[in-house]
Motif scaffolding. Structure first.
Motif, PDB file in Angstrom:
ATOM      1  N   VAL A 152       0.869  -1.214  -0.023  1.00 12.28           N
ATOM      2  CA  VAL A 152       0.096  -0.215   0.139  1.00 12.28           C
ATOM      3  C   VAL A 152       0.751   1.418  -0.402  1.00 12.28           C
ATOM      4  O   VAL A 152       1.782   1.773   1.084  1.00 12.28           O
ATOM      5  CB  VAL A 152      -1.199  -0.006   0.762  1.00 12.28           C
ATOM      6  N   ASP A 153       1.371   2.073  -1.381  1.00  6.65           N
ATOM      7  CA  ASP A 153       1.387   2.709  -1.289  1.00  6.65           C
ATOM      8  C   ASP A 153       0.899   4.602  -0.746  1.00  6.65           C
ATOM      9  O   ASP A 153       0.386   4.590  -1.550  1.00  6.65           O
ATOM     10  CB  ASP A 153       1.826   4.069  -2.974  1.00  6.65           C
ATOM     11  N   GLU A 154       1.296   4.900   0.501  1.00  9.47           N
ATOM     12  CA  GLU A 154       0.774   5.971   1.671  1.00  9.47           C
ATOM     13  C   GLU A 154       1.715   7.302   1.146  1.00  9.47           C
ATOM     14  O   GLU A 154       1.612   7.912   2.336  1.00  9.47           O
ATOM     15  CB  GLU A 154       0.628   5.458   2.775  1.00  9.47           C
ATOM     16  N   ALA A 155       1.953   7.421   0.512  1.00  9.37           N
ATOM     17  CA  ALA A 155       2.983   9.103   0.288  1.00  9.37           C
ATOM     18  C   ALA A 155       2.060  10.064   0.230  1.00  9.37           C
ATOM     19  O   ALA A 155       3.237  10.743   0.635  1.00  9.37           O
ATOM     20  CB  ALA A 155       3.559   8.600  -1.547  1.00  9.37           C
ATOM     21  N   TYR A 156       0.855   9.760   0.360  1.00 11.30           N
ATOM     22  CA  TYR A 156       0.138  11.156   0.575  1.00 11.30           C
ATOM     23  C   TYR A 156      -0.324  11.179   1.933  1.00 11.30           C
ATOM     24  O   TYR A 156      -1.570  11.729   1.764  1.00 11.30           O
ATOM     25  CB  TYR A 156      -0.441  11.823  -0.217  1.00 11.30           C
ATOM     26  N   ALA A 157      -0.372  10.301   2.365  1.00 10.87           N
ATOM     27  CA  ALA A 157      -1.917  10.040   3.953  1.00 10.87           C
ATOM     28  C   ALA A 157      -1.880  10.534   4.873  1.00 10.87           C
ATOM     29  O   ALA A 157      -3.119  10.843   5.102  1.00 10.87           O
ATOM     30  CB  ALA A 157      -0.636   8.484   4.297  1.00 10.87           C
ATOM     31  N   GLU A 158      -0.952  11.550   4.764  1.00  9.96           N
ATOM     32  CA  GLU A 158      -1.383  12.809   5.327  1.00  9.96           C
ATOM     33  C   GLU A 158      -1.944  13.462   4.964  1.00  9.96           C
ATOM     34  O   GLU A 158      -2.747  14.175   6.120  1.00  9.96           O
ATOM     35  CB  GLU A 158       0.142  13.310   5.967  1.00  9.96           C
ATOM     36  N   PHE A 159      -2.327  13.704   3.659  1.00  5.76           N
ATOM     37  CA  PHE A 159      -3.283  14.898   3.685  1.00  5.76           C
ATOM     38  C   PHE A 159      -4.953  13.906   3.218  1.00  5.76           C
ATOM     39  O   PHE A 159      -5.436  14.838   2.745  1.00  5.76           O
ATOM     40  CB  PHE A 159      -2.645  15.105   2.221  1.00  5.76           C
ATOM     41  N   SER A 160      -4.604  12.899   3.443  1.00  3.97           N
ATOM     42  CA  SER A 160      -5.859  12.052   3.336  1.00  3.97           C
ATOM     43  C   SER A 160      -7.318  12.735   4.165  1.00  3.97           C
ATOM     44  O   SER A 160      -7.144  12.738   5.562  1.00  3.97           O
ATOM     45  CB  SER A 160      -6.061  10.949   3.351  1.00  3.97           C
ATOM     46  N   HIS A 161      -8.543  12.291   3.969  1.00  2.00           N
ATOM     47  CA  HIS A 161      -9.248  12.478   4.719  1.00  2.00           C
ATOM     48  C   HIS A 161      -9.730  11.156   5.932  1.00  2.00           C
ATOM     49  O   HIS A 161     -10.661  11.399   6.630  1.00  2.00           O
ATOM     50  CB  HIS A 161     -11.172  13.000   3.806  1.00  2.00           C
ATOM     51  N   ARG A 162      -9.351   9.569   5.100  1.00  2.99           N
ATOM     52  CA  ARG A 162      -9.263   8.922   5.271  1.00  2.99           C
ATOM     53  C   ARG A 162      -7.795   8.828   6.827  1.00  2.99           C
ATOM     54  O   ARG A 162      -7.367   9.115   6.385  1.00  2.99           O
ATOM     55  CB  ARG A 162      -9.392   7.684   4.826  1.00  2.99           C
ATOM     56  N   PRO A 163      -8.803   7.752   7.862  1.00  2.00           N
ATOM     57  CA  PRO A 163      -7.249   7.394   8.703  1.00  2.00           C
ATOM     58  C   PRO A 163      -6.258   6.350   7.886  1.00  2.00           C
ATOM     59  O   PRO A 163      -6.812   5.315   7.018  1.00  2.00           O
ATOM     60  CB  PRO A 163      -7.822   6.817   9.531  1.00  2.00           C
ATOM     61  N   SER A 164      -5.105   6.079   8.608  1.00  3.05           N
ATOM     62  CA  SER A 164      -4.132   5.574   7.348  1.00  3.05           C
ATOM     63  C   SER A 164      -4.998   4.100   7.806  1.00  3.05           C
ATOM     64  O   SER A 164      -4.903   3.234   9.069  1.00  3.05           O
ATOM     65  CB  SER A 164      -3.295   6.238   8.025  1.00  3.05           C
ATOM     66  N   THR A 165      -4.143   2.983   6.826  1.00  3.13           N
ATOM     67  CA  THR A 165      -5.208   1.774   6.779  1.00  3.13           C
ATOM     68  C   THR A 165      -3.208   1.011   7.075  1.00  3.13           C
ATOM     69  O   THR A 165      -4.272  -0.432   7.739  1.00  3.13           O
ATOM     70  CB  THR A 165      -5.414   1.315   6.029  1.00  3.13           C
ATOM     71  N   LEU A 166      -2.555   2.042   8.344  1.00  9.28           N
ATOM     72  CA  LEU A 166      -1.336   0.889   8.090  1.00  9.28           C
ATOM     73  C   LEU A 166      -1.763   0.235   9.121  1.00  9.28           C
ATOM     74  O   LEU A 166      -1.196  -0.640   9.682  1.00  9.28           O
ATOM     75  CB  LEU A 166      -0.494   1.816   8.610  1.00  9.28           C
ATOM     76  N   PRO A 167      -2.570  -0.008  10.328  1.00  3.56           N
ATOM     77  CA  PRO A 167      -3.022  -0.720  11.446  1.00  3.56           C
ATOM     78  C   PRO A 167      -3.496  -2.487  10.928  1.00  3.56           C
ATOM     79  O   PRO A 167      -3.531  -2.833  11.748  1.00  3.56           O
ATOM     80  CB  PRO A 167      -4.049  -0.114  11.464  1.00  3.56           C
ATOM     81  N   LEU A 168      -3.428  -2.338   9.639  1.00  5.18           N
ATOM     82  CA  LEU A 168      -4.275  -3.361   9.190  1.00  5.18           C
ATOM     83  C   LEU A 168      -2.978  -4.276   8.982  1.00  5.18           C
ATOM     84  O   LEU A 168      -3.532  -5.434   8.936  1.00  5.18           O
ATOM     85  CB  LEU A 168      -4.685  -3.335   7.377  1.00  5.18           C
ATOM     86  N   ILE A 169      -1.802  -4.067   8.680  1.00  8.40           N
ATOM     87  CA  ILE A 169      -0.645  -4.883   8.891  1.00  8.40           C
ATOM     88  C   ILE A 169      -0.571  -5.368   9.726  1.00  8.40           C
ATOM     89  O   ILE A 169      -0.003  -6.623  10.336  1.00  8.40           O
ATOM     90  CB  ILE A 169       1.233  -3.717   8.899  1.00  8.40           C
ATOM     91  N   GLU A 170      -1.432  -5.662  11.119  1.00 12.21           N
ATOM     92  CA  GLU A 170      -1.489  -6.807  12.522  1.00 12.21           C
ATOM     93  C   GLU A 170      -2.029  -7.790  11.458  1.00 12.21           C
ATOM     94  O   GLU A 170      -2.628  -8.312  11.526  1.00 12.21           O
ATOM     95  CB  GLU A 170      -2.550  -5.621  13.438  1.00 12.21           C
TER      96      GLU A 170
END
Length: 374
Positions: free
Chosen positions: A204-222
């Motif tokens: 998941v390429d999140e280069a622009y994650a900080e600009f998103s209206h949505r929360p990051s999906t990074l916790p899904l790596i668990e």
């Protein structure tokens, strides 16, 4: 002089062009998704201090594994996503492009394939080609999202070793819901397990994650050992010149990329500069909030002009539709404004700048629109 075609170049590279946006000197440059804000003077001074400290030991190699920097990155991600991360789950390299390259060196390569959903970040396919990895282009919807059923069908048909999900997507700005990422992750695992029992790597390429209206999906790596999230300091941190990218994943993925990384790949100066920037994360994220508000204003203004604007979760906006996007690009350039023509039919992309730069861009669009009506 010898031409490139006369060299013993790999066949899959013949006739190709290098990645790059036009580097033109115009009053308003809004084509490469950089931050328009210079780094704060306090941070510049801190960088100078850190680099001076590093300079005293430049006769020695830097920390090969960037342990201290990875700890800071893990702390930043933990604080901003709410998901606790250990430094062993984080890896850093020279820009997110090098991170992506290392992932394909480790998990792609000759005889293997990677899949992405186009239009998307063109470096995914370019890095795949450079590493000898086959590339499969999956479909997007008319709104530039990803239809789960269609995507699952492509994954089942091709069984790729690597799947790229760009969210927010470049160049369209669209983000993927967590449910879509989970569905495609499971589809990729099922498809590959049927072949070798090992599953697939999903990036998941999140280069622009900080600009998103949505929360990051990074916790899904668990609990998902082959799910990787990549980030960069070029966008939200306003440090495009630093060239620092990173990933978060299972520690085993970090172990894998270390098999292919070049020795001492991150210089002591790069590590010192990135460390200083992370100390000012709160200040730099304040600029992000300003840019998000400006982005939303630009969207409203463009729609008021009757243009079709793609919903954006990034620091740029895709707009159109134009019968000849290339001609509109050139006419905006004539008005002193440089935007990006990414080759998406009928569309252009503009980076969010300062309020003054955005006003200049909007004025140029109005002028070009008026010229078209006359």
């Amino acid at each position: 002089m010898t031409g490139i075609d006369q060299l013993p170049l790999r066949d899959e590279l013949r006739g190709k062009s290098p990645y790059g946006a036009p580097q033109l000197h115009v009053p308003v440059q809004l084509n490469t998704n950089e931050s328009p804000h210079p780094l704060p003077e306090a941070l510049v001074r801190r960088i100078a201090e850190r680099v001076a400290e590093a300079a005293r030991t430049l006769n020695r190699y830097p920390d090969r594994d960037a342990v201290a920097l990875r700890a800071q990155l893990a702390a930043y991600l933990t604080a901003t996503t709410g998901h606790p991360l250990d430094p062993a789950q984080v890896w850093a390299a020279n820009g997110s492009n090098e991170v992506l390259q290392q992932l394909l060196q480790a998990f792609g390569g000759p005889g293997r394939t990677a899949l992405g959903f186009d239009p998307s970040y063109s470096m995914h396919s370019l890095i795949a080609r450079g590493t000898g990895t086959g590339w499969i282009s999956g479909p997007r919807t008319e709104e530039f999202g990803v239809d789960v059923a269609a995507a699952e069908a492509v994954i089942r048909a091709h069984r790729p070793e690597v799947v790229f999900l760009c969210s927010p997507n470049n160049p369209t700005g669209t983000a993927l819901p967590a449910e879509t990422i989970l569905a495609l992750y499971e589809a990729a695992q099922d498809a590959r397990r049927a072949v070798d029992g090992r599953g697939a790597l999903v990036v998941v390429d999140e280069a622009y994650a900080e600009f998103s209206h949505r929360p990051s999906t990074l916790p899904l790596i668990e609990g998902r050992p082959t799910l990787v999230h990549t980030r960069t300091m070029s966008k939200a941190f306003g440090a495009a010149g630093l060239r620092l990218g990173y990933l978060a994943a299972d520690p085993a993925v970090v172990d894998a990329v270390q098999l292919v990384r070049l020795p001492y790949h991150l210089s002591a100066v790069t590590q010192a500069t990135a460390s200083a920037a992370l100390e000012f994360a709160d200040t730099l994220l304040g600029f992000v909030e300003e840019l998000k508000a400006e982005r939303d204003r630009v969207v409203e203004e463009l729609r008021a002009l009757g243009l079709d604007v793609t919903v954006s979760d990034a620091n740029f906006v895709q707009f159109g539709r134009f019968a000849d996007a290339g001609a509109v690009w050139r006419r905006l350039l004539d008005h002193g404004v440089l935007v990006r023509d990414n080759g998406v039919p009928g569309r252009l992309r503009v980076t969010t700048g300062t309020r003054a730069e955005n006003d200049a861009f909007l004025d140029a669009v109005r002028a070009v629109t008026k010229e078209s009506d006359e």
